[in-house]
Design a protein around this motif. Structure first.
Motif: not given
Ligand SMILES: C[S@@+](CC[C@H](N)C(=O)[O-])C[C@H]1O[C@@H](n2cnc3c(N)ncnc32)[C@H](O)[C@@H]1O
Ligand SMILES: COc1cc(-c2oc3cc(O)cc(O)c3c(=O)c2O)cc(OC)c1O
Length: 308
Positions: A149-151, A172-178, A192-195, A206-209
């Motif tokens: 999630v937010a990968g 799974f991440d925001l559309p502009h990222v994936v 998509g949006d994790m919320f 969940l890494k660095w999220i």
């Molecule tokens: C600090 S980065 C970490 C990325 C990855 N997990 C890593 O460790 O390299 C945070 C990520 O959260 C994603 N993000 C932020 N808001 C989000 C949301 N509402 N839904 C899904 N992803 C989201 C960002 O696009 C970003 O890729």
């Protein structure tokens, strides 16, 4: 390389040659170069790479240059100058005062910054993913499926999908990222949006999220993760890779200082924070998880496995 050879290899104006010795002197002092011989003639000094500077070499697949470049970009450094304004008003972050949008919204509207930040996160993930999987194989062994999630652009999930070919991996991440990223036989990308909603899987990474978000938002994310676990029993789990702050006085060392600087980053750029063990346990139980296991890895980071 000797200083004279270094000066002649650099694309600098001849009037700037004397400054290179001074730059090399501070970079040697701070561990980016070592010096082979002591000589009175500056031009004969020979410099060698160290582990720190090898991490910045162009040809090194483990290079973290993208990380350093992103972190020195004015988009990320300018907000520090707004700290006093931020302390005096109700704005949510110094980043928002500087750029008029919150962090992830800014990335969605600035493709150059979006690429820079995603590439910086990917270079950090490249550096640690092999080692992490090697050290913590048991955490992922036997899982049928996993959603990162937010990968980001999927660096961690790609390594996982290769190490565990039976495991179905979703980034799974925001559309502009994936958008536009290509998967493989056991790796796919979902925007998509994790919320709102997270794809279903047997485990969620969940890494660095969570350090990017405040407690209330973290509880929302964790509850969404819990809903998406295919196994609600002990077999399902959320795997969190983050820092666990150690604020015991006797543990004041270099890595605590780095952890506290990360906490400042989360204060300036987003609305998050770095958390100690007690704060992690509060989040985990507020989101309705019943058990947890914390395993410290790689100095700064820990794996926190949480069970529904
Ligand atoms: C600090 S980065 C970490 C990325 C990855 N997990 C890593 O460790 O390299 C945070 C990520 O959260 C994603 N993000 C932020 N808001 C989000 C949301 N509402 N839904 C899904 N992803 C989201 C960002 O696009 C970003 O890729
Ligand atoms: C916003 O989310 C994250 C940021 C970082 C991050 O950001 C900065 C910013 C800066 O101006 C200088 C820096 O040195 C750094 C960093 O080193 C850094 O890591 C990191 C994140 O997760 C690892 C974020 O979630």
């Amino acid at each position: 390389m000797s200083l004279s050879k270094l000066i002649s290899s650099l694309p600098i104006h001849p009037s700037k040659s004397p400054y290179i010795y001074r730059l090399m002197r501070i970079m040697t002092h701070s561990g980016f170069f070592s010096q082979q011989s002591v000589t009175d003639n500056e031009l004969e000094i020979e410099y060698m790479l160290t582990d720190a500077s090898r991490l910045l070499l162009k040809g090194n697949p483990m290079s973290v240059t993208p990380f350093v470049q992103a972190m020195l970009d004015p988009v990320l450094t300018n907000p520090w100058h707004q700290m006093s304004t931020w302390l005096k008003n109700e704005d949510s972050s110094a980043f928002e005062i500087t750029h008029g949008r919150y962090f992830w919204d800014y990335a969605a509207h600035d493709p150059i910054f979006n690429r820079l930040f995603n590439e910086s996160m990917a270079s950090d993930a490249r550096l640690v993913s092999d080692l992490l999987i090697d050290k913590c194989k048991g955490v992922f062994d036997g899982l049928e499926s996993l959603v990162d999630v937010a990968g980001g652009t999927g660096t961690m999930a790609k390594t996982l999908s290769k190490s565990f070919p039976q495991m179905e991996c979703i980034v799974f991440d925001l559309p502009h990222v994936v958008d536009g990223l290509q998967g493989s036989h056991n790796l796919s990308y979902v925007g998509g949006d994790m919320f709102q909603e997270i794809p279903q899987a047997h485990a969620i990474l969940l890494k660095w999220i969570l350090h990017d978000w405040n407690d209330e938002q973290c509880v929302k994310i964790l509850k969404k993760c819990k809903e998406s676990l295919k196994n609600k029993g002990k077999d399902g789990k959320v795997i969190i890779i983050e820092m666990v702050l150690d604020n015991e006085k006797e543990n004041v060392n270099e890595s605590v200082e780095t952890q506290l600087f990360f906490d400042m980053l989360m204060m300036i750029l987003v609305v998050g924070k770095e958390r100690n063990k007690r704060e992690w346990i509060n989040l985990i139980s507020s989101a309705g998880f019943t058990d947890y296991k914390i395993t410290p890895i790689l100095g700064l980071r820990s794996i926190i496995e949480i069970y529904p």
